[in-house]
Enzyme design. Sequence first.
Site, PDB file in Angstrom:
ATOM      1  N   THR A 250       0.829  -1.215   0.000  1.00  4.13           N
ATOM      2  CA  THR A 250       0.000   0.000   0.000  1.00  4.13           C
ATOM      3  C   THR A 250       0.858   1.257   0.000  1.00  4.13           C
ATOM      4  O   THR A 250       0.530   2.259  -0.648  1.00  4.13           O
ATOM      5  CB  THR A 250      -0.886   0.008   1.271  1.00  4.13           C
ATOM      6  OG1 THR A 250      -1.763  -1.097   1.191  1.00  4.13           O
ATOM      7  CG2 THR A 250      -1.676   1.288   1.408  1.00  4.13           C
TER       8      THR A 250
ATOM      9  N   ASP B 234       1.664  -6.381  -4.024  1.00  2.44           N
ATOM     10  CA  ASP B 234       0.953  -6.443  -2.754  1.00  2.44           C
ATOM     11  C   ASP B 234       1.620  -7.580  -1.965  1.00  2.44           C
ATOM     12  O   ASP B 234       1.913  -8.632  -2.528  1.00  2.44           O
ATOM     13  CB  ASP B 234      -0.511  -6.798  -3.051  1.00  2.44           C
ATOM     14  CG  ASP B 234      -1.381  -6.757  -1.826  1.00  2.44           C
ATOM     15  OD1 ASP B 234      -2.255  -5.882  -1.776  1.00  2.44           O
ATOM     16  OD2 ASP B 234      -1.206  -7.601  -0.928  1.00  2.44           O
TER      17      ASP B 234
HETATM   18  N1  ASP Z   1      -2.507  -5.565   0.920  1.00  2.00           N
HETATM   19  C1  ASP Z   1      -1.483  -4.618   1.240  1.00  2.00           C
HETATM   20  C2  ASP Z   1      -0.151  -5.346   1.250  1.00  2.00           C
HETATM   21  O1  ASP Z   1       0.115  -6.076   2.118  1.00  2.00           O
HETATM   22  C3  ASP Z   1      -1.771  -3.980   2.560  1.00  2.00           C
HETATM   23  C4  ASP Z   1      -0.772  -2.930   3.004  1.00  2.00           C
HETATM   24  O2  ASP Z   1       0.309  -2.782   2.476  1.00  2.00           O
HETATM   25  O3  ASP Z   1      -1.106  -2.210   3.955  1.00  2.00           O
HETATM   26  O4  ASP Z   1       0.611  -5.180   0.341  1.00  2.00           O
END
Ligand code: ASP
Length: 498
Positions: free
Chosen positions: A17, A73
């Site tokens: 993210t 991700d």
């Molecule tokens: N789904 C994302 C990831 O783990 C969540 C995040 O980065 O906060 O890459």
Amino acid sequence: MNKQEKRNVLIIYTGGTIGSMPKDRNDTSSPLVPAPLEEVMKMLPDYNHDSCEIRIENKWVKLGTYSFQNPVDSSNLLVDDWVEVARIIGSNYDNYDGFVVLHGTDILAYTASALSFMLKNLSKPVILTGSQRPIFRTRTDATQNITSAIEIAAAKLLGRTVIPEVCVFFQNEIYRGCRVKKTDASGFKAFHSPNYPPLGVAGQRIRIARDLLRSKTQDELKVNDNLEQRVISIEIFPGMSADLLRSILSIEGLKGVVLKTYGSGNTPTHIEFLETIYKAVQDGLIILDVTQCVSGEVELGLYETSEKLLSQGVITGMDMTSEAALTKLMVILGVENNRQRAEDLMQISLRGEQHESVYHIHFAKGRMKSDERIIKIEQTALMTFGEEQFNMEHLENAILRMAGVRISGDIESGQINLEFFINISDSAAVELSEGNPHYLGRISRVWSQDTGWESVAIPVTEKVKHLVEGEHTNQITIVNRGETAVRWERLNIALYTD
Ligand code: ASP
């Protein structure tokens, strides 16, 4: 990588993210996907893109950058990606004072734990961070997380305390990497270190709790990049059938299991369940017990429900997180082929992932016939693990444990009455009684065939301090004062050190 010259901090970007943007940049509601690292870096305050430097408190920190070819991700990261990060750190180790890994939050606790075990003899900071809102959005937490992580990694240049560990920085705390868990899917305080205090706090200034840090080593960094992937983690749940457990544990080629149990290490104790575990252990599987609870620790033997597991050959994960347990198992099984030694290493604190270590002096399994009065049992395995040496000065507690004890023969029940001595040179010449200085203790209990595989433990801390000899020369003498034939699967002295 952009520069080969000596710089201060290497930023390694895996995705997540923190650097994500909407897939369709004109539609903010489209799913987030990681953007290129260059775009992420440009969002940082006081960052000079041309010289690749960031200003922190009037000092220019020279950065290097390395991006995964396809940042992802973190849910899509694989063990090979951990290997890539560890190798990049290894091959750039001498060129940088510290490392920052930008990472998705979802599996960040696993990656931090894996890197902790993969990077042996680390003497520089490796700081992982991510964010709950992308750096390109208003109210982002990414800027504060990245810049703080860089500041912690640049400690040498800034004249601050260097943390020689893999850490996670999130919101305003620095955690030991092999102690963290993601505990909030949406809040900015997404991580906790339930069983170990934060190593530092970032407020107006970044303050490090020096007494909580691991000591710095002069030994050369070693990258353990061979991870055993045939390991799994299973969470026990009410009503879980022995059939289900059996089919999981009989997966072809499986080497190790992290068993997430109730409370302080408990599982059902009905016979099918225990037999399934016993058989899996006999077939060579390592089963490590960690708690499903967020904090606290496994204490095998505290309740009957966990004492039974100990007797089947399950080993304790103490207060390790399940993330640390699984990745430690991968790394240990990757470096150690001998199953007994792998089990022993799993119970030693290697990176501060558990609050104490337990070293085992192993003796042979055996049996005594009903008319057999005395037997001498030799130590079967060395208690040496490279730098992970047992130190008698750190001994807190020692327990003699006989596990998988059963009465043998045709009788339904009988009185087991055994006395234990250690390192008696000539048993014929001395009186084997409680008054003997080598006396360790006694087990005296009625046992029935139904009692099955129980274990018995005798506290021997003070005795061990004076009587344990070398690392491979100990012997136990057992005197049978009863008339019941008895057999045991495991006999050891467990030495707990802080
Ligand atoms: N789904 C994302 C990831 O783990 C969540 C995040 O980065 O906060 O890459």
